[in-house]
Each structure stands twice: as C-alpha cells, then as structure tokens.
Design a protein around this motif. Sequence first.
Motif, PDB file in Angstrom:
ATOM      1  N   LEU A 122      -8.002   6.720  -5.727  1.00  0.00           N
ATOM      2  CA  LEU A 122      -8.714   5.802  -4.873  1.00  0.00           C
ATOM      3  C   LEU A 122      -8.994   4.468  -5.471  1.00  0.00           C
ATOM      4  O   LEU A 122      -8.951   3.465  -4.670  1.00  0.00           O
ATOM      5  N   GLU A 123      -9.242   4.483  -6.593  1.00  0.00           N
ATOM      6  CA  GLU A 123      -9.833   3.383  -7.311  1.00  0.00           C
ATOM      7  C   GLU A 123      -8.450   2.128  -7.416  1.00  0.00           C
ATOM      8  O   GLU A 123      -8.565   1.148  -6.899  1.00  0.00           O
ATOM      9  N   LEU A 124      -7.334   2.671  -7.711  1.00  0.00           N
ATOM     10  CA  LEU A 124      -6.255   1.824  -7.940  1.00  0.00           C
ATOM     11  C   LEU A 124      -5.398   1.639  -6.746  1.00  0.00           C
ATOM     12  O   LEU A 124      -4.615   0.598  -6.422  1.00  0.00           O
ATOM     13  N   GLN A 125      -5.033   2.714  -6.345  1.00  0.00           N
ATOM     14  CA  GLN A 125      -4.336   2.683  -4.814  1.00  0.00           C
ATOM     15  C   GLN A 125      -5.111   2.538  -3.542  1.00  0.00           C
ATOM     16  O   GLN A 125      -4.696   2.045  -2.279  1.00  0.00           O
ATOM     17  N   GLY A 126      -6.252   2.890  -3.555  1.00  0.00           N
ATOM     18  CA  GLY A 126      -7.180   2.604  -2.516  1.00  0.00           C
ATOM     19  C   GLY A 126      -7.294   3.701  -1.194  1.00  0.00           C
ATOM     20  O   GLY A 126      -7.716   3.309  -0.050  1.00  0.00           O
ATOM     21  N   TRP A 127      -6.761   4.683  -1.347  1.00  0.00           N
ATOM     22  CA  TRP A 127      -6.468   5.864  -0.522  1.00  0.00           C
ATOM     23  C   TRP A 127      -6.519   7.120  -0.965  1.00  0.00           C
ATOM     24  O   TRP A 127      -6.144   7.388  -2.127  1.00  0.00           O
ATOM     25  N   LEU A 128      -6.961   8.096  -0.376  1.00  0.00           N
ATOM     26  CA  LEU A 128      -6.784   9.615  -0.409  1.00  0.00           C
ATOM     27  C   LEU A 128      -6.757  10.426   0.672  1.00  0.00           C
ATOM     28  O   LEU A 128      -7.711  10.144   1.513  1.00  0.00           O
ATOM     29  N   VAL A 129      -5.946  11.404   0.622  1.00  0.00           N
ATOM     30  CA  VAL A 129      -6.049  12.461   1.757  1.00  0.00           C
ATOM     31  C   VAL A 129      -6.807  13.568   1.569  1.00  0.00           C
ATOM     32  O   VAL A 129      -6.444  14.353   0.455  1.00  0.00           O
ATOM     33  N   LEU A 130      -7.798  13.899   2.170  1.00  0.00           N
ATOM     34  CA  LEU A 130      -8.612  15.133   1.688  1.00  0.00           C
ATOM     35  C   LEU A 130      -8.112  16.437   2.757  1.00  0.00           C
ATOM     36  O   LEU A 130      -8.183  16.279   3.971  1.00  0.00           O
ATOM     37  N   PRO A 131      -7.433  17.360   2.286  1.00  0.00           N
ATOM     38  CA  PRO A 131      -6.617  18.244   3.427  1.00  0.00           C
ATOM     39  C   PRO A 131      -7.713  19.294   3.557  1.00  0.00           C
ATOM     40  O   PRO A 131      -8.778  19.632   3.099  1.00  0.00           O
ATOM     41  N   GLY A 139      -7.177  18.375  10.716  1.00  0.00           N
ATOM     42  CA  GLY A 139      -8.117  18.907  10.209  1.00  0.00           C
ATOM     43  C   GLY A 139      -8.575  17.945   8.869  1.00  0.00           C
ATOM     44  O   GLY A 139      -9.354  18.259   7.891  1.00  0.00           O
ATOM     45  N   ASP A 140      -7.308  17.379   8.410  1.00  0.00           N
ATOM     46  CA  ASP A 140      -7.518  16.431   7.241  1.00  0.00           C
ATOM     47  C   ASP A 140      -8.317  15.120   7.336  1.00  0.00           C
ATOM     48  O   ASP A 140      -8.417  14.881   8.642  1.00  0.00           O
ATOM     49  N   VAL A 141      -8.604  14.509   6.356  1.00  0.00           N
ATOM     50  CA  VAL A 141      -9.335  13.167   6.541  1.00  0.00           C
ATOM     51  C   VAL A 141      -8.815  12.203   5.592  1.00  0.00           C
ATOM     52  O   VAL A 141      -8.522  12.532   4.402  1.00  0.00           O
ATOM     53  N   ILE A 142      -8.457  11.152   5.987  1.00  0.00           N
ATOM     54  CA  ILE A 142      -7.713  10.227   5.207  1.00  0.00           C
ATOM     55  C   ILE A 142      -8.814   9.113   4.848  1.00  0.00           C
ATOM     56  O   ILE A 142      -9.504   8.391   5.794  1.00  0.00           O
ATOM     57  N   VAL A 143      -9.467   9.014   3.589  1.00  0.00           N
ATOM     58  CA  VAL A 143     -10.129   7.964   3.402  1.00  0.00           C
ATOM     59  C   VAL A 143      -9.580   6.829   2.471  1.00  0.00           C
ATOM     60  O   VAL A 143      -8.679   7.079   1.610  1.00  0.00           O
ATOM     61  N   PHE A 144      -9.948   5.426   2.935  1.00  0.00           N
ATOM     62  CA  PHE A 144      -9.359   4.372   2.207  1.00  0.00           C
ATOM     63  C   PHE A 144     -10.182   3.017   2.418  1.00  0.00           C
ATOM     64  O   PHE A 144     -10.928   3.153   3.263  1.00  0.00           O
ATOM     65  N   SER A 145      -9.670   2.361   1.551  1.00  0.00           N
ATOM     66  CA  SER A 145     -10.851   0.895   1.454  1.00  0.00           C
ATOM     67  C   SER A 145     -10.301   0.113   2.824  1.00  0.00           C
ATOM     68  O   SER A 145      -8.974   0.114   3.125  1.00  0.00           O
ATOM     69  N   SER A 146     -11.128  -0.339   3.543  1.00  0.00           N
ATOM     70  CA  SER A 146     -11.071  -1.221   4.668  1.00  0.00           C
ATOM     71  C   SER A 146     -10.365  -2.506   4.266  1.00  0.00           C
ATOM     72  O   SER A 146      -9.670  -2.964   5.076  1.00  0.00           O
ATOM     73  N   HIS A 147     -10.108  -2.821   3.020  1.00  0.00           N
ATOM     74  CA  HIS A 147      -9.527  -3.898   2.459  1.00  0.00           C
ATOM     75  C   HIS A 147      -7.984  -3.715   2.071  1.00  0.00           C
ATOM     76  O   HIS A 147      -7.471  -4.773   1.562  1.00  0.00           O
ATOM     77  N   LEU A 148      -7.691  -2.530   2.430  1.00  0.00           N
ATOM     78  CA  LEU A 148      -6.347  -1.909   2.047  1.00  0.00           C
ATOM     79  C   LEU A 148      -5.435  -2.578   3.140  1.00  0.00           C
ATOM     80  O   LEU A 148      -5.955  -2.412   4.306  1.00  0.00           O
ATOM     81  N   TRP A 149      -4.512  -3.252   2.885  1.00  0.00           N
ATOM     82  CA  TRP A 149      -3.497  -3.394   4.189  1.00  0.00           C
ATOM     83  C   TRP A 149      -3.118  -2.295   4.909  1.00  0.00           C
ATOM     84  O   TRP A 149      -2.394  -1.406   4.031  1.00  0.00           O
ATOM     85  N   HIS A 150      -3.321  -2.398   6.272  1.00  0.00           N
ATOM     86  CA  HIS A 150      -3.093  -1.135   7.007  1.00  0.00           C
ATOM     87  C   HIS A 150      -2.717  -1.355   8.400  1.00  0.00           C
ATOM     88  O   HIS A 150      -2.982  -2.631   8.706  1.00  0.00           O
ATOM     89  N   ALA A 151      -2.187  -0.584   9.084  1.00  0.00           N
ATOM     90  CA  ALA A 151      -1.707  -0.646  10.491  1.00  0.00           C
ATOM     91  C   ALA A 151      -1.199   0.640  11.143  1.00  0.00           C
ATOM     92  O   ALA A 151      -0.667   1.276  10.520  1.00  0.00           O
ATOM     93  N   GLY A 152      -1.398   0.563  12.491  1.00  0.00           N
ATOM     94  CA  GLY A 152      -0.888   1.835  13.097  1.00  0.00           C
ATOM     95  C   GLY A 152       0.625   1.682  13.401  1.00  0.00           C
ATOM     96  O   GLY A 152       1.118   0.538  13.620  1.00  0.00           O
ATOM     97  N   SER A 153       1.198   2.670  13.640  1.00  0.00           N
ATOM     98  CA  SER A 153       2.692   2.924  13.998  1.00  0.00           C
ATOM     99  C   SER A 153       2.641   3.177  15.515  1.00  0.00           C
ATOM    100  O   SER A 153       1.999   3.448  16.206  1.00  0.00           O
TER     101      SER A 153
END
Length: 211
Positions: free
Chosen positions: A12-21, A169-183
């Motif tokens: 979470l701290e270094l990569q900015g994301w985590l999937v909670l299954p 049923g999973d939840v993806i938590v990530f920093s809003s400042h992480l570069w991201h986009a929909g496919s």
Amino acid sequence: MDSFSPTERQQLELQGWLVLPGVLSAAELATMHAAWERLAAALPNEGASTNWGPDLDTEPTFAVCRTHPSVLAALGVLLDNDVHVRRLHGRSPPRGHGRQGLHVDWSSPAPPGRQILANAFWVLDDLTRDNGATRIVPGSHRWARVPRGHYAQPQGVHPEERVLEAHAGDVIVFSSHLWHAGSCNDSGRRRRVVLAQFGRRELASVHEEYR
C-alpha cells in the motif's frame, strides 16, 4: 492494522494499491445487484457513456461501502488514518466503452509522503482484461507528477502499467494519486463497480469530481 501483514502494508505504501479478497458475501452481492438495477432503471441514458453509472450516495444498500472496517483500515495506511468519505458512485461501461487515459483524481500532484485522496472500488462483477478492468501504474502515487501527453490519452500505454483483475466481492483500495484508468469493455459482460472516494478531513468542503 493488525489484520494486514507487513508485506501488504508495504505494498500500500510503496505501490499504492491492494486487493482485499472476498469482502462481500454472495448474499450481499445479490442485494447490491438488485439495488443497482432499480436505480439504473430510473436513469434516462442507461449505459450510454464511458462513465455511466448510478449515484449511490443516498442508497442504504451501499452504506457498507462507507464503513467496512477492513477497507477503512487499508485506506488509513494511505491517509494516515484521517479517512472521511466523499462520495459513492457506480460505473458500468457498456461494450466498446470505458477506455480512459491514465489520470489521477486530483488537479495537482500530491507530495510522496502525504496522500490526500484514496479510492475503494467495490467489485460487483468479475473484473477481467476483456470487460474493462482498471489499469494502474504501481508506485506512481509517489512520483509527485500527473500523467501528460501520450500517457494521458485513451490509447496511451505506460511500460510499467498493470491490469487489476478481481473477483466479484473483492475491494480494490488504491491512492487516488496513483496513475490509473479504465480499460475498454470489449466483451460486453457486466462490469459494475462501486467507486467510493475518501479524503482527509481538510477536504470536506472541496468538490473535485472523479475523472
């Protein structure tokens, strides 16, 4: 944070994301699906655009998306436990839609050591490469810059990006400042996600929208 391993916290701290299954049960998913369809039926342009989805802020069925302790704990790693909900919104791009340029959810870069916004994506249908799963660039929340040029265009691809596939049923938590986009949803299969955004208390009266 006792429920998180040192490896998960570091991710979470270094990569900015985590999937909670498996955060949501089958029964909870069924209830959310039914509520989503009820709300979607009232929308005049159902399924018409890339960012389509119902407003979920006042729907009691989705209240857990604001309060689930494990999700709030993960968000707390990114926001130093200064976690306050800003909005809930649905997104379900139809076939041929959903591709975005890489972006962040704030108008300016955030300091690497102090994120101010974070997202929890509640996955209501399996997310795969062919139905519009979210793309991210791990670690980019610490770069103190925002995507520009080719990377900010819908067809732009960053060499370090990855696609976050997840199960219903999973939840993806990530920093809003992480570069991201929909496919792009190439398959046309359902891709319903509840987008829950959280921020520090100082942002309570600031209104910047999802992009």
